[in-house]
Motif scaffolding. Structure first.
Motif, PDB file in Angstrom:
ATOM      1  N   LEU A   1       0.845  -1.189   0.000  1.00  0.00           N
ATOM      2  CA  LEU A   1       0.000   0.000   0.000  1.00  0.00           C
ATOM      3  C   LEU A   1       0.884   1.245   0.000  1.00  0.00           C
ATOM      4  CD1 LEU A   1      -2.915   1.117   0.268  1.00  0.00           C
ATOM      5  CD2 LEU A   1      -2.520   1.244   2.722  1.00  0.00           C
ATOM      6  N   ILE A   2       0.648   2.111  -0.983  1.00  0.00           N
ATOM      7  CA  ILE A   2       1.458   3.316  -1.131  1.00  0.00           C
ATOM      8  C   ILE A   2       0.678   4.539  -0.686  1.00  0.00           C
ATOM      9  CG2 ILE A   2       2.541   4.821  -2.884  1.00  0.00           C
ATOM     10  CD1 ILE A   2       4.031   2.228  -2.490  1.00  0.00           C
ATOM     11  N   GLY A   3      -0.625   4.502  -0.930  1.00  0.00           N
ATOM     12  CA  GLY A   3      -1.462   5.649  -0.594  1.00  0.00           C
ATOM     13  C   GLY A   3      -2.798   5.486  -1.279  1.00  0.00           C
ATOM     14  N   LEU A   4      -3.379   6.571  -1.776  1.00  0.00           N
ATOM     15  CA  LEU A   4      -4.607   6.421  -2.534  1.00  0.00           C
ATOM     16  C   LEU A   4      -4.553   7.288  -3.780  1.00  0.00           C
ATOM     17  CD1 LEU A   4      -6.456   9.137  -1.971  1.00  0.00           C
ATOM     18  CD2 LEU A   4      -7.055   7.927   0.105  1.00  0.00           C
ATOM     19  N   ILE A   5      -5.327   6.845  -4.786  1.00  0.00           N
ATOM     20  CA  ILE A   5      -5.501   7.727  -5.932  1.00  0.00           C
ATOM     21  C   ILE A   5      -6.972   8.090  -5.995  1.00  0.00           C
ATOM     22  CG2 ILE A   5      -3.564   7.126  -7.424  1.00  0.00           C
ATOM     23  CD1 ILE A   5      -5.280   5.121  -8.809  1.00  0.00           C
ATOM     24  N   GLY A   6      -7.229   9.305  -6.444  1.00  0.00           N
ATOM     25  CA  GLY A   6      -8.612   9.736  -6.439  1.00  0.00           C
ATOM     26  C   GLY A   6      -8.905  10.652  -7.605  1.00  0.00           C
ATOM     27  N   ILE A   7     -10.177  10.913  -7.721  1.00  0.00           N
ATOM     28  CA  ILE A   7     -10.612  11.830  -8.769  1.00  0.00           C
ATOM     29  C   ILE A   7     -11.552  12.840  -8.124  1.00  0.00           C
ATOM     30  CG2 ILE A   7     -12.456  10.233  -9.470  1.00  0.00           C
ATOM     31  CD1 ILE A   7     -11.819  11.225 -12.365  1.00  0.00           C
ATOM     32  N   GLY A   8     -11.345  14.087  -8.439  1.00  0.00           N
ATOM     33  CA  GLY A   8     -12.164  15.141  -7.828  1.00  0.00           C
ATOM     34  C   GLY A   8     -12.805  16.008  -8.918  1.00  0.00           C
ATOM     35  N   ARG A   9     -14.004  16.475  -8.642  1.00  0.00           N
ATOM     36  CA  ARG A   9     -14.725  17.248  -9.656  1.00  0.00           C
ATOM     37  C   ARG A   9     -15.333  18.461  -8.957  1.00  0.00           C
ATOM     38  NH1 ARG A   9     -18.915  13.938 -13.142  1.00  0.00           N
ATOM     39  NH2 ARG A   9     -16.903  13.318 -14.002  1.00  0.00           N
ATOM     40  N   ASN A  10     -15.312  19.550  -9.658  1.00  0.00           N
ATOM     41  CA  ASN A  10     -15.896  20.760  -9.098  1.00  0.00           C
ATOM     42  C   ASN A  10     -17.416  20.711  -9.304  1.00  0.00           C
ATOM     43  OD1 ASN A  10     -16.620  23.274  -8.297  1.00  0.00           O
ATOM     44  ND2 ASN A  10     -15.394  24.383  -9.842  1.00  0.00           N
ATOM     45  N   ILE A  11     -18.163  20.637  -8.193  1.00  0.00           N
ATOM     46  CA  ILE A  11     -19.626  20.569  -8.354  1.00  0.00           C
ATOM     47  C   ILE A  11     -20.281  21.801  -7.744  1.00  0.00           C
ATOM     48  CG2 ILE A  11     -19.780  18.055  -8.517  1.00  0.00           C
ATOM     49  CD1 ILE A  11     -20.765  18.239  -5.497  1.00  0.00           C
ATOM     50  N   THR A  12     -19.481  22.839  -7.551  1.00  0.00           N
ATOM     51  CA  THR A  12     -20.014  24.066  -6.958  1.00  0.00           C
ATOM     52  C   THR A  12     -21.262  24.540  -7.696  1.00  0.00           C
ATOM     53  OG1 THR A  12     -17.701  24.568  -6.646  1.00  0.00           O
ATOM     54  CG2 THR A  12     -19.262  26.285  -6.032  1.00  0.00           C
ATOM     55  N   GLU A  13     -21.148  24.578  -9.004  1.00  0.00           N
ATOM     56  CA  GLU A  13     -22.276  25.075  -9.805  1.00  0.00           C
ATOM     57  C   GLU A  13     -23.485  24.191  -9.652  1.00  0.00           C
ATOM     58  OE1 GLU A  13     -21.306  25.894 -13.843  1.00  0.00           O
ATOM     59  OE2 GLU A  13     -19.629  27.170 -13.223  1.00  0.00           O
ATOM     60  N   ARG A  14     -23.244  22.910  -9.665  1.00  0.00           N
ATOM     61  CA  ARG A  14     -24.350  21.969  -9.553  1.00  0.00           C
ATOM     62  C   ARG A  14     -25.080  22.170  -8.232  1.00  0.00           C
ATOM     63  NH1 ARG A  14     -22.708  15.992  -9.504  1.00  0.00           N
ATOM     64  NH2 ARG A  14     -23.532  15.938  -7.390  1.00  0.00           N
ATOM     65  N   ILE A  15     -24.274  22.325  -7.164  1.00  0.00           N
ATOM     66  CA  ILE A  15     -24.842  22.511  -5.843  1.00  0.00           C
ATOM     67  C   ILE A  15     -25.690  23.792  -5.828  1.00  0.00           C
ATOM     68  CG2 ILE A  15     -24.244  23.059  -3.429  1.00  0.00           C
ATOM     69  CD1 ILE A  15     -23.464  20.308  -3.750  1.00  0.00           C
ATOM     70  N   GLU A  16     -25.132  24.835  -6.451  1.00  0.00           N
ATOM     71  CA  GLU A  16     -25.852  26.113  -6.475  1.00  0.00           C
ATOM     72  C   GLU A  16     -27.169  25.970  -7.227  1.00  0.00           C
ATOM     73  OE1 GLU A  16     -22.958  28.841  -7.903  1.00  0.00           O
ATOM     74  OE2 GLU A  16     -22.056  29.014  -5.914  1.00  0.00           O
ATOM     75  N   LEU A  17     -27.078  25.237  -8.328  1.00  0.00           N
ATOM     76  CA  LEU A  17     -28.261  24.997  -9.137  1.00  0.00           C
ATOM     77  C   LEU A  17     -29.320  24.276  -8.324  1.00  0.00           C
ATOM     78  CD1 LEU A  17     -28.029  25.811 -12.161  1.00  0.00           C
ATOM     79  CD2 LEU A  17     -28.291  23.363 -12.651  1.00  0.00           C
TER      80      LEU A  17
END
Ligand code: ADP
Length: 764
Positions: free
Chosen positions: A524-540
């Motif tokens: 185990l080295i760590g983690l890989i991830g994916i992140g997305r900006n959902i600010t607009e979606r949340i606002e919507l």
């Protein structure tokens, strides 16, 4: 005169008699005369000297002559004493010494003499010396040849010594098979004393347990035919220990050739056998190991080889190559062994120069390592190989050859190449993705960030690689982010989670993340991830919620008025009894009722979103409320609703809201049981709460949907169509139950119906 004659004739007779006796005696008779008489007063040594000097054989019979290998006595007369009784023989000096000492008289004295052929003879002598006036004049004597007897004795002595000394057992038995002799070797070997065994049957003492090399039958036949047998047997010693014996048995006969018994010469070869066995075992082991090694070498899916000389030179000689060459390249082992430098000859022309250079360098530097190149097989196929080698050095540390194993890596090379291509593709993808792809080590430090990080946050990638990710997280979300990170190291987090991120300009953006643990070589080295900006979606979404809230509020008043007006109208028309109008009004009323419910639901939803769903708890009879709800729903459907409560159960909750939940669950049960199956409501008291279950036998809910069923706006689409409704009923019900201190859950199997449960606290 007459008397004188008579005397003379008596003397003559005496002489005659003496002569006759002399001639016929089997005993040798002799007379030694001295040239000069010897004074007996002289020392013994001097006397012996003088005896040797002056003594000669003056008279003897034929018997004596025979003893010395001659024909007649006359032949011997005149022989000097020294020639018969050599001075060199110590026994002879002793003999003469004794003669002198014992007053010139000896009985049965032994002398050792040599005959004319130089053969040794032992004699027993009786002799007497004639002494007159203090001087010895001559000696008379007889002698007997005891050579034969002596040699026999000596032999016997020698033999007996031998028998005693040899460690082999010498055992003789008579015709009755009784032991007649048993030497020290036999005592040693078998542990039985001579006295214990003489006269006993041999089979009682040392029976043969087993014939190792031949059989009892062979033994008997061999003795009968050639009078001898030799072979190995197993016997026990006195203590019962097993002995491996090499026996030589011979038949013993008397002088007339009659068999009188057998003699056995037995040798203990137990130890020898043991070591022989050990040797055989070792030999077998060595052979086995050799075979094994060979098998291993031939089974290795690669060529094991050993070569002497510089790898690129004609002088190179391949010393060994495993059988796999044939399989891998089609060339036989002898092709390899007979052609110097064979390996290089079949290297792909493009790789040849480099392969030779690499091999040479390893050889010169005495380095082990890998040489990768292409070989061309006998059939012309090109294969990639890795030649792993190490250098052989001589006693002085000089490189003299190389050995190693060469493996076909064509397959894995192709896979590697493919991987490289796909890695490149993947890298492109990461570079181009609008989402941020990142990796974090076990300590929480960012290992990598894809370029979109810069676009989304305004930060530079290089400013954050190596820093802790928490530095990017909104302070209020720190704890949650930490918790997600720790879980993310353990399991893949497929359900996205939201964390607020601070941009470089201090703006807050909402990120939606997914991650998975990241391993390298199983670690185990760590983690890989994916992140997305959902600010607009949340606002919507927020705007949508606001809109729903506003719309439902705005709709509520007109609909309520509408409802009132219809009621007024209904009353008026009931008097006129106009059928058609009454019917239309009833329909209108139902639609308005539906509209009211929908608006009510939407309002509830807005309240939930705003955290303003108010609960007014009180103790009431759940049994009664349920009965009422069941009755009202039963009036609208043909599904049999079954509710039997044996006791009256009260709860502490908001009565109206609980009724709303029951209505929702029952209408759902009706709605999703298209075949009019029964619906069963059951109460179950458990500790301080009651569990209500609403069981239907309708279409059920598949696994993938079950976990989401309480989400707002969640509807299961069948062929892209929902069964009507907004998909918020269960969400509201769940919220209501939660706020009343209970829980809601569902069990279902597609095609077999569903059971919805909720719990409510009993009054304290
Ligand atoms: P809706 O207004 O769509 O009924 P709900 O929140 O009440 O919204 O339910 C959400 C979804 O859950 C429904 O669309 C339906 O697919 C499923 N569902 C609810 N109750 C049941 C039930 N008793 N049997 C099968 N499916 C159900």
């Amino acid at each position: 005169m007459k008397k004188k004659k008579k005397v003379a004739s008596e003397t003559d007779i005496a002489i005659e008699r003496y002569k006759a006796f002399l001639a016929t005696s089997s005993e040798a008779i002799w007379r030694f005369e001295l040239d000069e008489p010897i004074l007996i007063s002289l020392s013994i040594r001097k006397q012996i000297n003088l005896i040797y000097k002056h003594a000669y054989l003056a008279e003897c019979n034929d018997a004596l002559a025979h003893m010395y290998g001659m024909k007649s006595g006359e032949e011997m007369v005149g022989t000097r004493l020294g020639d018969l009784l050599p001075r060199s023989e110590k026994a002879n000096i002793e003999y003469l010494t004794n003669f002198i000492k014992s007053d010139y008289r000896l009985v049965d004295a032994e002398s050792k003499e040599y005959d004319r052929n130089g053969e040794v003879h032992y004699f027993v002598n009786n002799l007497v010396g004639i002494v007159e006036n203090g001087k010895v004049l001559r000696a008379w004597g007889t002698q007997r040849d005891i050579t034969k007897q002596r040699t026999l004795e000596e032999q016997l002595f020698h033999h007996s010594r031998l028998l005693e000394n040899i460690s082999d057992a010498v055992i003789s038995i008579d015709l009755d098979k009784k032991i007649t002799s048993w030497n020290a070797g036999a005592e040693m070997l078998y542990g039985w004393k001579q006295d214990d065994v003489i006269g006993k049957y041999i089979s009682d003492i040392i029976p043969v347990k087993e014939f190792v090399t031949s059989s009892l039958k062979d033994y008997r036949e061999s003795l009968k035919k050639i009078g001898k047998w030799m072979g190995e047997v197993i016997q026990n010693n006195k203590d019962g220990a097993s002995l491996h014996i090499l026996g030589t048995v011979s038949v013993v006969t008397d002088d007339k050739g009659k068999t009188i018994g057998v003699v056995a010469l037995n040798r203990n070869i137990t130890e020898k056998k043991k070591s022989e066995d050990e040797r055989n075992w070792l030999l077998a082991e060595v052979q086995y190991q050799r075979k094994r090694l060979n098998d291993i070498m031939n089974d290795v899916p690669g060529i094991i080889w050993e070569a002497y000389g510089k790898p690129d030179q004609q002088s190179q000689r391949i010393n060994f190559v495993s059988g796999y060459v044939k399989k891998m390249l089609g060339y036989s082992v002898s092709d390899w062994l007979n052609t110097p430098n064979f390996w290089l000859k079949i290297v792909h022309p493009e790789d040849r120069e480099k392969a030779a250079a690499v091999a040479n360098e390893k050889f010169e530097k005495k380095q082990s390592g890998v040489n990768r190149f292409r070989w061309i097989t006998k059939k012309g196929k090109v294969i990639w190989v890795d030649a792993h080698s190490s250098v052989i050095v001589d006693g002085s540390g000089k490189a003299i050859g190389m050995r190693g194993v060469t493996m076909d890596i064509t397959q894995s090379k192709m896979a590697d190449d493919a991987l490289q291509i796909s890695e490149a593709k993947y890298r492109n993808l990461v570079q181009l993705a609008p989402d941020v792809i990142y990796s974090i080590d076990l300590e929480g430090k960012l290992i990598s960030l894809s370029p979109s990080f810069e676009v989304l946050t305004g930060w530079k990638v290089k400013d954050w690689v190596g820093k802790h990710f928490l530095g990017l997280v909104h302070p209020e979300d720190t704890e949650y982010a930490k918790e997600r990170f720790i879980s993310g190291l353990k399991v893949p987090l497929k359900e996205p989670y939201h964390i607020r991120i601070m941009t470089q300009k201090g703006r807050v953006i909402v990120g939606e993340f997914r991650s998975t643990p990241y391993f390298e070589n199983g670690k185990l080295i760590g983690l890989i991830g994916i992140g997305r900006n959902i600010t607009e979606r949340i606002e919507l979404e927020k705007r949508k919620d606001d809109f729903i809230s506003m719309a439902s509020h705005e709709l509520k008043t007109p609909v309520t008025s509408l409802k009132l007006y219809t009621q007024v109208l209904e009353k008026q028309f009931s008097k006129t009894n106009e059928k058609g109008t009454g019917h239309a009004l009833e329909k209108m009323n139902n639609q308005i009722e539906r509209l009211t419910n929908l608006i009510g639901d939407l309002l509830d939803l807005s309240r939930i979103q705003a955290g303003k769903l108010h609960i007014r708890p009180a103790v009431f009879s759940l049994t009664e409320v349920t009965q009422e709800v069941v009755e009202s729903i039963q009036a609208t459907t043909t599904h049999p609703l079954i509710f039997r409560s044996t006791e009256n159960i009260s709860v502490y909750a908001d009565k109206e809201r609980v009724a709303q939940v029951l209505i929702n669950l029952l209408t759902n049960a009706v709605k999703y049981s298209p075949d009019q199956e029964k619906i069963v409501i059951i109460f179950k008291v458990q500790e301080s709460s009651v569990i209500v279950s609403v069981r239907d036998y309708g279409q059920g809910i598949s696994k993938e949907h079950i976990s989401k069923i309480f989400d707002r706006f969640y509807q299961i689409q069948e062929n892209g169509k929902s069964a009507g409704g907004l998909g918020i009923g269960l969400h509201i019900s769940n919220e209501i139950i939660k706020r009343n201190g209970g829980e809601m859950w569902v069990q279902s199997k597609e095609g077999y119906g569903s059971t919805f449960f909720f719990s409510l606290p009993l009054p304290k």
